[in-house]
Write an enzyme that holds these catalytic residues in place. Structure first.
Site, PDB file in Angstrom:
ATOM      1  N   ASN A  10       1.447 -41.037  -7.546  1.00 19.99           N
ATOM      2  CA  ASN A  10       2.865 -41.045  -7.945  1.00 19.99           C
ATOM      3  C   ASN A  10       3.833 -41.271  -6.787  1.00 19.99           C
ATOM      4  O   ASN A  10       5.027 -41.459  -7.022  1.00 19.99           O
ATOM      5  CB  ASN A  10       3.240 -39.763  -8.717  1.00 19.99           C
ATOM      6  N   ARG A  17      12.988 -41.757  -8.647  1.00 22.20           N
ATOM      7  CA  ARG A  17      13.230 -40.559  -9.458  1.00 22.20           C
ATOM      8  C   ARG A  17      13.181 -39.336  -8.566  1.00 22.20           C
ATOM      9  O   ARG A  17      12.594 -39.370  -7.490  1.00 22.20           O
ATOM     10  CB  ARG A  17      12.157 -40.427 -10.554  1.00 22.20           C
ATOM     11  N   ASN A  73      -0.537 -37.595   2.794  1.00 27.97           N
ATOM     12  CA  ASN A  73       0.160 -36.817   1.781  1.00 27.97           C
ATOM     13  C   ASN A  73      -0.695 -36.921   0.521  1.00 27.97           C
ATOM     14  O   ASN A  73      -0.639 -37.922  -0.189  1.00 27.97           O
ATOM     15  CB  ASN A  73       1.572 -37.341   1.516  1.00 27.97           C
ATOM     16  N   HIS A  79      -3.601 -29.839  -4.572  1.00 25.30           N
ATOM     17  CA  HIS A  79      -3.749 -28.584  -5.307  1.00 25.30           C
ATOM     18  C   HIS A  79      -4.973 -28.576  -6.219  1.00 25.30           C
ATOM     19  O   HIS A  79      -5.229 -27.568  -6.883  1.00 25.30           O
ATOM     20  CB  HIS A  79      -2.490 -28.341  -6.146  1.00 25.30           C
ATOM     21  N   ASP A  86     -13.806 -32.603   0.657  1.00 23.25           N
ATOM     22  CA  ASP A  86     -15.148 -32.935   1.144  1.00 23.25           C
ATOM     23  C   ASP A  86     -15.141 -34.262   1.902  1.00 23.25           C
ATOM     24  O   ASP A  86     -15.813 -34.402   2.938  1.00 23.25           O
ATOM     25  CB  ASP A  86     -16.137 -32.997  -0.016  1.00 23.25           C
ATOM     26  N   SER A 101       8.311 -32.262   0.391  1.00 22.81           N
ATOM     27  CA  SER A 101       8.998 -31.028  -0.001  1.00 22.81           C
ATOM     28  C   SER A 101       8.278 -29.825   0.612  1.00 22.81           C
ATOM     29  O   SER A 101       7.122 -29.929   1.040  1.00 22.81           O
ATOM     30  CB  SER A 101       9.007 -30.908  -1.530  1.00 22.81           C
ATOM     31  N   ARG A 110       1.804 -24.989  -6.558  1.00 16.39           N
ATOM     32  CA  ARG A 110       1.859 -25.897  -5.397  1.00 16.39           C
ATOM     33  C   ARG A 110       1.631 -25.160  -4.075  1.00 16.39           C
ATOM     34  O   ARG A 110       1.575 -25.773  -3.015  1.00 16.39           O
ATOM     35  CB  ARG A 110       3.215 -26.611  -5.331  1.00 16.39           C
TER      36      ARG A 110
HETATM   37  O1  CA2 Z   1       6.163 -32.737  -1.427  1.00 12.08           O
HETATM   38  C1  CA2 Z   1       5.245 -33.577  -1.467  1.00 12.08           C
HETATM   39  O2  CA2 Z   1       5.161 -34.526  -0.687  1.00 12.08           O
HETATM   40  C2  CA2 Z   1       4.183 -33.485  -2.576  1.00 12.08           C
HETATM   41  O3  CA2 Z   1       2.920 -33.795  -1.985  1.00 12.08           O
HETATM   42  C3  CA2 Z   1       4.564 -34.499  -3.625  1.00 12.08           C
HETATM   43  C4  CA2 Z   1       3.690 -34.447  -4.874  1.00 12.08           C
HETATM   44  C5  CA2 Z   1       3.551 -33.024  -5.405  1.00 12.08           C
HETATM   45  O4  CA2 Z   1       2.606 -32.987  -6.462  1.00 12.08           O
HETATM   46  C6  CA2 Z   1       3.120 -32.060  -4.322  1.00 12.08           C
HETATM   47  O5  CA2 Z   1       3.094 -30.740  -4.877  1.00 12.08           O
HETATM   48  C7  CA2 Z   1       4.093 -32.084  -3.155  1.00 12.08           C
HETATM   49  C8  CA2 Z   1       4.254 -35.288  -6.016  1.00 12.08           C
HETATM   50  C9  CA2 Z   1       4.550 -36.698  -5.668  1.00 12.08           C
HETATM   51  C10 CA2 Z   1       5.261 -37.336  -6.832  1.00 12.08           C
HETATM   52  O6  CA2 Z   1       6.229 -38.217  -6.323  1.00 12.08           O
HETATM   53  C11 CA2 Z   1       7.221 -38.635  -7.147  1.00 12.08           C
HETATM   54  C12 CA2 Z   1       8.233 -39.351  -6.564  1.00 12.08           C
HETATM   55  C13 CA2 Z   1       9.274 -39.802  -7.321  1.00 12.08           C
HETATM   56  C14 CA2 Z   1       9.307 -39.540  -8.674  1.00 12.08           C
HETATM   57  C15 CA2 Z   1       8.284 -38.834  -9.265  1.00 12.08           C
HETATM   58  C16 CA2 Z   1       7.234 -38.370  -8.504  1.00 12.08           C
END
Ligand code: CA2
Length: 140
Positions: A10, A17, A73, A79, A86, A101, A110
Site C-alpha cells: 500500500n 490518501r 518499511n 505486524h 525469517d 508514522s 501496530r
Molecule cells: O508508518 C508506516 O510507515 C507504516 O509502516 C505504514 C503502514 C502501516 O500498516 C504500518 O502500521 C505503519 C501502512 C502503509 C499504507 O500506506 C498508505 C498510504 C496512503 C494511503 C493509504 C495507505
C-alpha cells in the site's frame, strides 16, 4: 556500499490518501530523494515497492552477497509476517526498519513489529526524513 530500499504493501498510495498520517510526498519522490541522498554519500541505492509478500522475500534472498544493507518499511507486514523476519534473518548485512508514522502512538496492533527483532536500527515517526536518516546512519 550497495543499499536496497524496500517498501511494503500500500505504500504505492503515498501522497494520494491519509496525508495527515503519511505526509504529502509520493513514493516516487521518496525513492528519488533517498537515492540522491545515498549517491551524494558515495553509495548506490536500488528501490523496490511491492504489494506481494513473496516478491519481497525473493528480493531479500537475491540481496544476499550483493547488498550491504537493507532499508525497509515493511508496512503492515511488520505486524504479521514471520516469513519476512525469517528472510531478513538469512541476510547477513545491516537492516534498518523505517516507519513514516510513530507506530507506538497508533492502534495497539501496530505496536509490535516482528521485523524489529532483526533490525539493527528502527526509525518511526520522522515521516519521509526517516529514510534519509537511515542512509546517514548506515554511511557514518
Ligand atoms: O508508518 C508506516 O510507515 C507504516 O509502516 C505504514 C503502514 C502501516 O500498516 C504500518 O502500521 C505503519 C501502512 C502503509 C499504507 O500506506 C498508505 C498510504 C496512503 C494511503 C493509504 C495507505
Amino acid at each position: 556500499m550497495n543499499l536496497l530500499l524496500l517498501n511494503g504493501p500500500n505504500l504505492n498510495l503515498l501522497g494520494q490518501r491519509e496525508p495527515d498520517i503519511y505526509g504529502y510526498e509520493t513514493l516516487a519522490d521518496i525513492e528519488a530523494t533517498t537515492q540522491a541522498h545515498a549517491e551524494a554519500r558515495g553509495a548506490a541505492l536500488t528501490a523496490l515497492q511491492t504489494n506481494h509478500e513473496g516478491e519481497m522475500i525473493d528480493r531479500i534472498h537475491a540481496a544476499r552477497g550483493t547488498v550491504d544493507a537493507i532499508i525497509i518499511n515493511p508496512a503492515a507486514w511488520s505486524h504479521t509476517s514471520i516469513a519476512l523476519l525469517d528472510a531478513l534473518n538469512a541476510f547477513e548485512g545491516r537492516v534498518v526498519e523505517v516507519h513514516l508514522s510513530n507506530i507506538h502512538r497508533r492502534e495497539a496492533f501496530r505496536h509490535h513489529s516482528y521485523i524489529s527483532a532483526r533490525a539493527d536500527a528502527v526509525l518511526a515517526g520522522m515521516g519521509a526524513y526517516g529514510y534519509l536518516a537511515a542512509v546517514d546512519w548506515l554511511m557514518r
